[in-house]
Design an enzyme around this catalytic site. Sequence first.
Site, PDB file in Angstrom:
ATOM      1  N   ASP A 117       0.801  -1.239   0.000  1.00 50.02           N
ATOM      2  CA  ASP A 117       0.000   0.000   0.000  1.00 50.02           C
ATOM      3  C   ASP A 117       0.830   1.284   0.000  1.00 50.02           C
ATOM      4  O   ASP A 117       0.268   2.372  -0.131  1.00 50.02           O
ATOM      5  CB  ASP A 117      -0.995  -0.022   1.182  1.00 50.02           C
ATOM      6  CG  ASP A 117      -0.295  -0.155   2.547  1.00 50.02           C
ATOM      7  OD1 ASP A 117      -0.915  -0.716   3.464  1.00 50.02           O
ATOM      8  OD2 ASP A 117       0.867   0.302   2.698  1.00 50.02           O
ATOM      9  N   HIS A 129       6.640  -7.733  -1.244  1.00 51.51           N
ATOM     10  CA  HIS A 129       5.598  -8.185  -2.182  1.00 51.51           C
ATOM     11  C   HIS A 129       5.263  -7.122  -3.215  1.00 51.51           C
ATOM     12  O   HIS A 129       4.214  -7.208  -3.858  1.00 51.51           O
ATOM     13  CB  HIS A 129       4.341  -8.578  -1.397  1.00 51.51           C
ATOM     14  CG  HIS A 129       4.562  -9.784  -0.530  1.00 51.51           C
ATOM     15  ND1 HIS A 129       3.768 -10.084   0.545  1.00 51.51           N
ATOM     16  CD2 HIS A 129       5.510 -10.744  -0.564  1.00 51.51           C
ATOM     17  CE1 HIS A 129       4.217 -11.190   1.120  1.00 51.51           C
ATOM     18  NE2 HIS A 129       5.279 -11.602   0.475  1.00 51.51           N
TER      19      HIS A 129
HETATM   20  C1  BV8 Z   1       6.580 -18.085  -3.321  1.00 45.96           C
HETATM   21  C2  BV8 Z   1       0.909  -9.023  -2.855  1.00 45.96           C
HETATM   22  C3  BV8 Z   1       7.766 -19.744  -4.582  1.00 45.96           C
HETATM   23  C4  BV8 Z   1      -0.302  -9.120  -3.716  1.00 45.96           C
HETATM   24  C5  BV8 Z   1       0.895 -11.010  -1.426  1.00 45.96           C
HETATM   25  C6  BV8 Z   1       5.428 -22.889   1.799  1.00 45.96           C
HETATM   26  C7  BV8 Z   1       4.419 -23.460   2.539  1.00 45.96           C
HETATM   27  C8  BV8 Z   1       3.079 -23.225   2.231  1.00 45.96           C
HETATM   28  C9  BV8 Z   1       2.736 -22.397   1.146  1.00 45.96           C
HETATM   29  C10 BV8 Z   1       3.739 -21.853   0.421  1.00 45.96           C
HETATM   30  C11 BV8 Z   1       5.088 -22.074   0.732  1.00 45.96           C
HETATM   31  N1  BV8 Z   1       5.852 -21.380  -0.155  1.00 45.96           N
HETATM   32  C12 BV8 Z   1       5.029 -20.744  -1.017  1.00 45.96           C
HETATM   33  C13 BV8 Z   1       3.738 -21.011  -0.686  1.00 45.96           C
HETATM   34  C14 BV8 Z   1       2.559 -20.527  -1.360  1.00 45.96           C
HETATM   35  C15 BV8 Z   1       2.210 -19.110  -0.906  1.00 45.96           C
HETATM   36  C16 BV8 Z   1       1.736 -19.080   0.522  1.00 45.96           C
HETATM   37  O1  BV8 Z   1       2.484 -18.715   1.420  1.00 45.96           O
HETATM   38  N2  BV8 Z   1       0.483 -19.408   0.733  1.00 45.96           N
HETATM   39  C17 BV8 Z   1      -0.084 -19.328   2.062  1.00 45.96           C
HETATM   40  C18 BV8 Z   1      -1.473 -18.727   1.963  1.00 45.96           C
HETATM   41  C19 BV8 Z   1      -0.084 -20.685   2.703  1.00 45.96           C
HETATM   42  N3  BV8 Z   1       3.331 -18.209  -1.065  1.00 45.96           N
HETATM   43  C20 BV8 Z   1       3.616 -17.724  -2.279  1.00 45.96           C
HETATM   44  O2  BV8 Z   1       2.994 -18.032  -3.278  1.00 45.96           O
HETATM   45  C21 BV8 Z   1       4.776 -16.744  -2.367  1.00 45.96           C
HETATM   46  N4  BV8 Z   1       5.624 -17.146  -3.463  1.00 45.96           N
HETATM   47  O3  BV8 Z   1       6.881 -18.548  -2.265  1.00 45.96           O
HETATM   48  O4  BV8 Z   1       7.136 -18.486  -4.535  1.00 45.96           O
HETATM   49  C22 BV8 Z   1       6.720 -20.813  -4.465  1.00 45.96           C
HETATM   50  C23 BV8 Z   1       5.494 -20.668  -5.120  1.00 45.96           C
HETATM   51  C24 BV8 Z   1       4.540 -21.698  -5.009  1.00 45.96           C
HETATM   52  C25 BV8 Z   1       4.787 -22.830  -4.231  1.00 45.96           C
HETATM   53  C26 BV8 Z   1       6.015 -22.937  -3.558  1.00 45.96           C
HETATM   54  C27 BV8 Z   1       6.975 -21.931  -3.685  1.00 45.96           C
HETATM   55  C28 BV8 Z   1       4.266 -15.351  -2.692  1.00 45.96           C
HETATM   56  C29 BV8 Z   1       3.557 -14.773  -1.500  1.00 45.96           C
HETATM   57  C30 BV8 Z   1       3.217 -13.293  -1.773  1.00 45.96           C
HETATM   58  C31 BV8 Z   1       1.784 -13.162  -2.227  1.00 45.96           C
HETATM   59  N5  BV8 Z   1       1.423 -11.739  -2.369  1.00 45.96           N
HETATM   60  N6  BV8 Z   1       0.669  -9.694  -1.579  1.00 45.96           N
HETATM   61  C32 BV8 Z   1      -1.440  -8.270  -3.186  1.00 45.96           C
HETATM   62  O5  BV8 Z   1      -1.330  -7.679  -2.104  1.00 45.96           O
HETATM   63  O6  BV8 Z   1      -2.465  -8.184  -3.891  1.00 45.96           O
HETATM   64  S1  BV8 Z   1       0.572 -11.733   0.044  1.00 45.96           S
HETATM   65  C33 BV8 Z   1      -0.604 -10.799   0.832  1.00 45.96           C
HETATM   66  O7  BV8 Z   1      -1.208 -11.643   1.765  1.00 45.96           O
HETATM   67  C34 BV8 Z   1      -0.020  -9.687   1.640  1.00 45.96           C
HETATM   68  O8  BV8 Z   1       1.069  -9.054   1.026  1.00 45.96           O
HETATM   69  C35 BV8 Z   1       0.377 -10.361   2.895  1.00 45.96           C
HETATM   70  O9  BV8 Z   1       1.671 -10.843   2.826  1.00 45.96           O
HETATM   71  C36 BV8 Z   1      -0.532 -11.554   2.948  1.00 45.96           C
HETATM   72  C37 BV8 Z   1      -1.547 -11.374   4.040  1.00 45.96           C
HETATM   73  O10 BV8 Z   1      -0.833 -11.528   5.209  1.00 45.96           O
HETATM   74  P1  BV8 Z   1      -0.843 -10.406   6.338  1.00 45.96           P
HETATM   75  O11 BV8 Z   1      -0.119  -9.208   5.862  1.00 45.96           O
HETATM   76  O12 BV8 Z   1      -0.372 -11.062   7.552  1.00 45.96           O
HETATM   77  O13 BV8 Z   1      -2.314  -9.966   6.476  1.00 45.96           O
HETATM   78  P2  BV8 Z   1      -3.464 -10.828   7.067  1.00 45.96           P
HETATM   79  O14 BV8 Z   1      -4.712 -10.186   6.629  1.00 45.96           O
HETATM   80  O15 BV8 Z   1      -3.221 -12.274   6.788  1.00 45.96           O
HETATM   81  O16 BV8 Z   1      -3.309 -10.670   8.648  1.00 45.96           O
HETATM   82  C38 BV8 Z   1      -3.427  -9.417   9.244  1.00 45.96           C
HETATM   83  C39 BV8 Z   1      -2.939  -9.578  10.665  1.00 45.96           C
HETATM   84  O17 BV8 Z   1      -2.985  -8.311  11.309  1.00 45.96           O
HETATM   85  C40 BV8 Z   1      -3.769 -10.527  11.477  1.00 45.96           C
HETATM   86  O18 BV8 Z   1      -2.947 -11.385  12.227  1.00 45.96           O
HETATM   87  C41 BV8 Z   1      -4.563  -9.591  12.408  1.00 45.96           C
HETATM   88  O19 BV8 Z   1      -4.816 -10.194  13.658  1.00 45.96           O
HETATM   89  C42 BV8 Z   1      -3.610  -8.453  12.572  1.00 45.96           C
HETATM   90  N7  BV8 Z   1      -4.198  -7.154  12.867  1.00 45.96           N
HETATM   91  C43 BV8 Z   1      -5.370  -6.643  12.399  1.00 45.96           C
HETATM   92  N8  BV8 Z   1      -5.518  -5.386  12.861  1.00 45.96           N
HETATM   93  C44 BV8 Z   1      -4.416  -5.092  13.617  1.00 45.96           C
HETATM   94  C45 BV8 Z   1      -3.574  -6.214  13.613  1.00 45.96           C
HETATM   95  N9  BV8 Z   1      -2.404  -6.243  14.272  1.00 45.96           N
HETATM   96  C46 BV8 Z   1      -2.045  -5.127  14.949  1.00 45.96           C
HETATM   97  N10 BV8 Z   1      -2.802  -4.004  14.981  1.00 45.96           N
HETATM   98  C47 BV8 Z   1      -3.982  -3.949  14.338  1.00 45.96           C
HETATM   99  N11 BV8 Z   1      -4.723  -2.828  14.396  1.00 45.96           N
END
Ligand code: BV8
Length: 256
Positions: free
Chosen positions: A114, A129
């Site tokens: 963002d 990212h």
């Molecule tokens: C890759 C850009 C090689 C786009 C994003 C190993 C194991 C399992 C899966 C995988 C692995 N390796 C790769 C994968 C697949 C995948 C993955 O991780 N999947 C997950 C879902 C299991 N990863 C990938 O594909 C990555 N690439 O590794 O390449 C590869 C590929 C395939 C297979 C193997 C290897 C690429 C990942 C990047 C994706 N792009 N963003 C866009 O934004 O449109 S990710 C996107 O989602 C965000 O950037 C962010 O990273 C993610 C969301 O996570 P968070 O930021 O944590 O946000 P979230 O909403 O989840 O949580 C918010 C948190 O804040 C919560 O905990 C909440 O409680 C808290 N919160 C809320 N309010 C507050 C607060 N905390 C404090 N104060 C507050 N007020």
Amino acid sequence: MRAPSDPDAAAELPAALIEVLKDSTEVVALTGAGVSAESGVPTFRDAQSGLWSRYRAEDLATPEAFRRDPALVWNWYAWRRSLVQAVKPNPAHLALAALERRISGFQLLTQNVDGLHRRAGSSRLLELHGDLFLTLCSAERTPVETWPEHGDAPPRCPRCEAPLRPGVVWFGETLPEPILSSAFALSAGCQVFLSIGTSSLVQPAAALPLCALESGATVVEINTEPTPLSEIADFVLNGPAGEIVPALLQSAWPTG
Ligand code: BV8
């Protein structure tokens, strides 16, 4: 250790944590969508609003979705850009930018696209990212600054006519190598690792705090909810980043 969220968050911070932080200069912070939540930017875990409510973010942020329906994905990112342009950095972003000015060894890593950290003044920043406001040619993968508007969604590259795409890393795409290896090197070399507002689910970013922990750093999690990191972090501060991060700055690194 858990510090319950509290109006005077500084008073609730564990003294043992402040003791560790105040003498630390090599500090890495990893942020996720939660750090922008108090600016009004929905997190990935939040259900999407309005006409996007029927889609899950993780289903749209993929090359497959873009191939299947490029207009839908392009318009989703255009909606997110307009949403982010209408909000501003919150006290958590501003405190992290202040921390960079106070300790020379501070480095910020963000999963967010963002741009709010940059708008808050952070410059020692790795955007793991990518960036919502960067547009690429989907064929050449090179940045495109301007393009003729013919009402197409997505617009076409002025050089080769391929569809334009957002300059972000989609699920299933690899993170840019120099950025990823730098992030792991910084995590392995820091004294303190702050994990702020991330669900610690998305790889490889979720491996960064583990790398810091294995290298002997003190790992601190700041989140409103428990995550997989909570059980192994040295300190878990439950509460909003917009309160806790400024309190940490004030208590551990009070002067600029
Ligand atoms: C890759 C850009 C090689 C786009 C994003 C190993 C194991 C399992 C899966 C995988 C692995 N390796 C790769 C994968 C697949 C995948 C993955 O991780 N999947 C997950 C879902 C299991 N990863 C990938 O594909 C990555 N690439 O590794 O390449 C590869 C590929 C395939 C297979 C193997 C290897 C690429 C990942 C990047 C994706 N792009 N963003 C866009 O934004 O449109 S990710 C996107 O989602 C965000 O950037 C962010 O990273 C993610 C969301 O996570 P968070 O930021 O944590 O946000 P979230 O909403 O989840 O949580 C918010 C948190 O804040 C919560 O905990 C909440 O409680 C808290 N919160 C809320 N309010 C507050 C607060 N905390 C404090 N104060 C507050 N007020």
